[in-house]
Design a protein around this motif. Structure first.
Motif, short mmCIF file in Angstrom:
data_model
loop_
_atom_site.label_atom_id
_atom_site.label_comp_id
_atom_site.label_asym_id
_atom_site.label_seq_id
_atom_site.Cartn_x
_atom_site.Cartn_y
_atom_site.Cartn_z
N UNK A 7 5.43 163.14 110.62
CA UNK A 7 4.35 163.18 109.63
C UNK A 7 4.89 163.48 108.24
N UNK A 8 5.84 164.39 108.14
CA UNK A 8 6.41 164.69 106.83
C UNK A 8 7.02 163.48 106.17
N UNK A 9 7.72 162.67 106.96
CA UNK A 9 8.31 161.44 106.43
C UNK A 9 7.24 160.47 105.96
N UNK A 10 6.15 160.38 106.71
CA UNK A 10 5.04 159.50 106.33
C UNK A 10 4.43 159.96 105.00
N UNK A 11 4.25 161.26 104.84
CA UNK A 11 3.71 161.81 103.60
C UNK A 11 4.63 161.51 102.43
N UNK A 12 5.92 161.69 102.63
CA UNK A 12 6.89 161.42 101.56
C UNK A 12 6.84 159.96 101.13
N UNK A 62 9.94 167.02 106.64
CA UNK A 62 10.31 165.69 106.17
C UNK A 62 9.63 165.28 104.88
N UNK A 63 8.60 166.03 104.46
CA UNK A 63 7.87 165.68 103.23
C UNK A 63 8.69 166.00 101.98
N UNK A 64 9.65 166.90 102.09
CA UNK A 64 10.52 167.25 100.97
C UNK A 64 9.71 167.63 99.73
N UNK A 70 -8.97 169.61 103.60
CA UNK A 70 -7.54 169.48 103.39
C UNK A 70 -6.75 169.88 104.62
N UNK A 71 -5.72 169.10 104.93
CA UNK A 71 -4.85 169.41 106.05
C UNK A 71 -3.83 170.45 105.64
N UNK A 72 -3.50 171.38 106.54
CA UNK A 72 -2.58 172.45 106.23
C UNK A 72 -1.19 172.14 106.78
N UNK A 73 -0.15 172.22 105.94
CA UNK A 73 1.21 172.06 106.45
C UNK A 73 1.69 173.37 107.06
N UNK A 74 2.70 173.31 107.91
CA UNK A 74 3.34 174.52 108.40
C UNK A 74 4.08 175.19 107.25
N UNK A 75 4.28 176.48 107.38
CA UNK A 75 5.02 177.21 106.36
C UNK A 75 6.50 177.25 106.72
N UNK A 76 7.02 176.19 107.29
CA UNK A 76 8.43 176.11 107.64
C UNK A 76 9.05 174.94 106.91
#
Length: 219
Positions: A83-88, A110-112, A2-8
């Motif tokens: 990347x966050x937008x792509x995930x969303x 951007x993943x919201x 699993x890929x880890x997101x930042x905690x921000x």
């Protein structure tokens, strides 16, 4: 892996009082999919109304029952904020999984919060993604406006596939381009050399949806 997101970044869509619903009114449902804490306190999450008050695990399980057989992969060599937008977007189209290639950590802003409901995988390099694709029977479709690419508007995308995107700016690495059985580009008519990586991902994912998805299952 699993890929880890930042905690921000934000933990919800917008200010909590602006979205969702309050505490459940009346007798509580007995269905195990419902979360007692949400029923008691309200549900302010960024989810469609059909999933209001549901446990997160129940939501993921329901989406799993109807996910599409396309995956999305994006190279993460320079900590790309797209990347966050792509995930969303992948979550919106019920992609099977999103694969982060390169650096494990990525900016989730951007993943919201949609990353909570989307399967995420990590590969240290392109060869790891290629091995996964081979073992899973998935064709790799690279997206870049390089010489020899085929306009995505003119091709049928493989149903069982991984749509592979590069970094904002440099685009796909040479290894990524070499890994693909098909390289597609997006038709452009203006002055810019390229489209934003997050936008490009949305265009190509929606192309897959138009070609393969059963629209009766859409919300």
């Amino acid at each position: 892996m699993t890929a880890e997101p930042d905690e921000t970044g934000p933990t919800e869509w917008v200010a909590r009082e602006e979205v969702g619903v309050g505490p459940w009114e009346g007798e509580w449902p007995s269905d195990e999919r419902y979360d007692p804490e949400l029923l008691e306190n309200g549900d302010r999450r960024n989810v469609v109304d059909a999933y209001r008050y549901w446990r997160r695990s129940a939501i993921v399980s329901d989406v799993d029952s109807r996910r599409h057989p396309f995956h999305v992969a994006i190279e993460n060599l320079q900590h790309d904020h797209n990347i966050g937008t792509v995930v969303r977007t992948a979550n919106a189209f019920a992609a099977a999984a999103v694969h982060i290639v390169g650096r494990r950590r990525w900016n989730r802003r951007g993943a919201m919060v949609t990353d909570r409901y989307q399967h995420l995988e990590h590969h240290a390099d392109v060869s790891g993604l290629v091995s996964y694709a081979s073992a899973s029977g998935l064709a790799i479709v690279a997206v870049d406006n390089t010489p020899g690419s085929v306009p995505v508007e003119t091709v049928d995308l493989p149903r069982n596939s991984i749509l592979l995107f590069g970094q904002e700016g440099p685009g796909l690495s040479e290894d990524a381009q070499a890994s693909a059985s098909l390289v597609v580009s997006i038709a452009q008519f203006g002055t810019t050399r390229s489209i934003n990586a997050g936008v490009a991902a949305g265009i190509v994912m929606h192309t897959w949806i138009r070609q393969h998805a059963d629209l009766k299952n859409a919300w």
